[in-house]
Structures are given as structure tokens and as C-alpha cells.
Design a protein around this motif. Structure first.
Motif, mmCIF file in Angstrom:
data_model
loop_
_atom_site.group_PDB
_atom_site.id
_atom_site.type_symbol
_atom_site.label_atom_id
_atom_site.label_comp_id
_atom_site.label_asym_id
_atom_site.label_seq_id
_atom_site.Cartn_x
_atom_site.Cartn_y
_atom_site.Cartn_z
ATOM 1 N N GLU A 239 1.202 -1.025 -0.356
ATOM 2 C CA GLU A 239 0.359 -0.074 0.015
ATOM 3 C C GLU A 239 1.263 1.052 -0.246
ATOM 4 O OE1 GLU A 239 -3.770 -0.013 -0.464
ATOM 5 O OE2 GLU A 239 -3.140 -2.122 -0.913
ATOM 6 N N ASP A 240 2.197 1.043 -0.214
ATOM 7 C CA ASP A 240 3.103 2.270 0.403
ATOM 8 C C ASP A 240 2.879 2.876 -1.201
ATOM 9 O OD1 ASP A 240 3.496 1.639 2.773
ATOM 10 O OD2 ASP A 240 5.176 0.519 1.707
ATOM 11 N N GLU A 241 3.568 4.411 -1.305
ATOM 12 C CA GLU A 241 4.323 4.819 -2.205
ATOM 13 C C GLU A 241 5.079 4.960 -2.915
ATOM 14 O OE1 GLU A 241 2.217 9.595 -2.476
ATOM 15 O OE2 GLU A 241 4.867 9.353 -2.152
ATOM 16 N N TRP A 242 5.327 4.591 -3.854
ATOM 17 C CA TRP A 242 7.066 4.490 -4.512
ATOM 18 C C TRP A 242 6.805 5.107 -5.744
ATOM 19 C CZ3 TRP A 242 9.687 0.476 -3.612
ATOM 20 C CH2 TRP A 242 9.354 -0.444 -2.038
ATOM 21 N N SER A 243 8.581 5.842 -6.104
ATOM 22 C CA SER A 243 9.261 6.387 -6.588
ATOM 23 C C SER A 243 10.053 5.364 -7.661
ATOM 24 C CB SER A 243 10.297 7.768 -6.655
ATOM 25 O OG SER A 243 8.632 8.674 -5.838
ATOM 26 N N LEU A 244 10.708 5.683 -8.947
ATOM 27 C CA LEU A 244 11.385 4.854 -10.232
ATOM 28 C C LEU A 244 12.306 5.209 -10.022
ATOM 29 C CD1 LEU A 244 11.432 2.319 -10.894
ATOM 30 C CD2 LEU A 244 10.337 2.627 -13.306
ATOM 31 N N LEU A 245 13.414 4.845 -9.817
ATOM 32 C CA LEU A 245 15.033 5.208 -10.153
ATOM 33 C C LEU A 245 16.147 3.677 -11.331
ATOM 34 C CD1 LEU A 245 17.584 7.527 -9.169
ATOM 35 C CD2 LEU A 245 19.052 5.222 -10.094
#
Length: 242
Positions: free
Chosen positions: A67-73
Motif C-alpha cells: 500500500e506504500d507510495e513509490w518512486s522509480l530510478l
């Protein structure tokens, strides 16, 4: 708090990130997760798909965001995966950072780099330590003999199938940039990159109207050569966007 998923580049697995995930986590105060692409690292018994979309879908199928918020690299080939991912599944990530990535259509003939071709072609004639030393000389402007030995051990412990290496090369060669993406994007590159011309990053930033930050002298493996700089650029970008 936003978590971060990191995607590595051509023929590399999550172990090749070295200290960078910890550096990024400490600088941003976040959780940082890495994952192996199909055919490499923990997935080395499998054959990689031959397109960026299929590689991305394979990784997405194994990624468990909860349920977490994610960013991508993503770096290099991982950057291609990242752009493909956020274009097709924009709900998965809030932000995206690409590092020293590109696409065939962005590369002008006079900017072609032949180091990768010679590296792949010479693999069968070199020992694992010699091959990894050659890879480091191509991708890093601060190569370490000790690190080459470590990377050679990685290859011996989880050697990828030749079919997977060729499949990733085919995927990179046929990758096309999305027409548009809807998530926030930061483009990082290095003027000292001898594998992917930094002017491709300039064109990516222009296409998506994204900020561009250029390192003056690091190599293609920018997180390896100057991980703190990468983390600092991301921290500043996040601060400006908040």
C-alpha cells in the motif's frame, strides 16, 4: 514517505548497485529496494525477454509494492525500463529518475560509441576478472581493481545465459521513447559518459519538459562514480517539487 525502486542496466544485477542504495536511503530518509531483471542475478536461470516492455512486465509481476507510495530510478537499460513502466502504468509510481539512458532514435551517427560492441565481442576471449576490469574501464571513470574482482565473483556465482545478454542488447536496440509520460521526471547524466552520449539525456529532458542535471566528469555508471552527487540532485529536486 515515498519508497524507491532501483533498476540496473545492461547485463547487471542488483548487486552491482554497491553502496548506492544505502547512500540514497540515508540522504532521503526513505526505504530503497532493488530487484533483478529476468535472466540476471537471482533470475540467471531464465532467459531474458527481447523487448523493454516484456522485461518491464516481468519485473512488475515480481514487484510487491503493497500500500506504500513509490518512486522509480533506472540507469542505462534500467532507465529505458523506467520510462516504459511509468508510461504504461503511471499509477505505479509518483516520480521517476533516469540516469545516463537513451534510445536509438536519439543517437546521432557521429555520437556512436563502439566500446560496448568490443566489450561483448571480447567476452569469450577474456577471463572473468579481465572481462569485468574491461567493463569497469568502459563504464566508470574511477575504475577499481578490487571492484573488478568483486564483479567477476558475481559473474561466477550467477553467470547469465548468453541468450539473456543478447536479448537485452536486442531490447535496447529496439527501444522507442514514449510520446509522453504523466509522472514527474528528473533526468541525470554525465558529460564524461563514454558509453551513452549525454546529449541523448538532453533530448529526453527536452521531450518530456523535465529538469536535467549534468555531472561534469563521472562515467556511465554515475551512481558508482559519484553516488552522493546523484542522491543530492534527487534531494534538491524533491525539495523544489514539494
Amino acid at each position: 514517505m515515498t519508497n524507491w525502486l532501483l533498476l540496473r542496466g545492461l547485463t547487471r544485477d542488483q548487486r552491482h548497485w554497491g553502496d548506492f542504495p544505502g547512500e540514497l536511503a540515508a540522504r532521503l530518509g526513505v526505504r530503497v529496494v532493488t530487484i533483478d531483471p529476468p535472466g540476471f542475478g537471482t533470475q540467471n536461470g531464465r532467459v531474458s525477454p527481447k523487448t523493454i516492455s516484456d522485461i518491464t512486465d516481468d519485473i512488475r509481476g515480481r514487484f510487491e509494492p503493497g500500500e506504500d507510495e513509490w518512486s522509480l530510478l533506472g540507469i542505462s537499460l534500467g532507465g529505458m525500463m523506467a520510462l516504459n513502466w511509468v508510461q504504461r502504468y503511471p499509477q505505479d509510481f509518483r516520480r521517476c529518475v533516469v540516469v545516463n539512458t537513451g534510445a536509438a532514435a536519439l543517437l546521432r551517427p557521429h555520437q556512436l560509441q563502439f566500446g560496448l560492441v568490443s566489450l561483448i565481442a571480447g567476452k569469450q576471449f577474456r577471463s572473468a576478472p579481465a572481462q569485468e576490469a574491461a567493463a569497469l574501464r568502459l563504464t566508470s571513470n574511477r575504475p577499481s581493481a578490487e571492484l573488478a574482482v568483486t564483479w567477476a565473483r558475481y559473474q561466477q556465482e550467477a553467470a547469465p545465459l548468453t541468450a539473456s545478454v543478447l536479448a537485452q542488447l536486442a531490447a535496447a536496440a529496439t527501444f522507442r521513447l514514449p510520446a509522453r509520460i504523466s509522472v514527474l521526471l528528473l533526468v541525470l547524466a554525465s558529460k564524461g559518459d563514454r558509453l551513452a552520449d549525454y546529449r541523448m539525456a538532453e533530448r529526453i529532458a527536452a521531450r518530456f519538459d523535465a529538469p536535467l542535471r549534468l555531472h561534469p566528469d563521472a562515467g556511465h555508471d554515475l551512481p558508482l562514480d559519484d553516488g552522493p552527487w546523484v542522491s543530492e540532485q534527487i534531494a534538491r529536486w524533491l525539495a523544489q517539487a514539494s
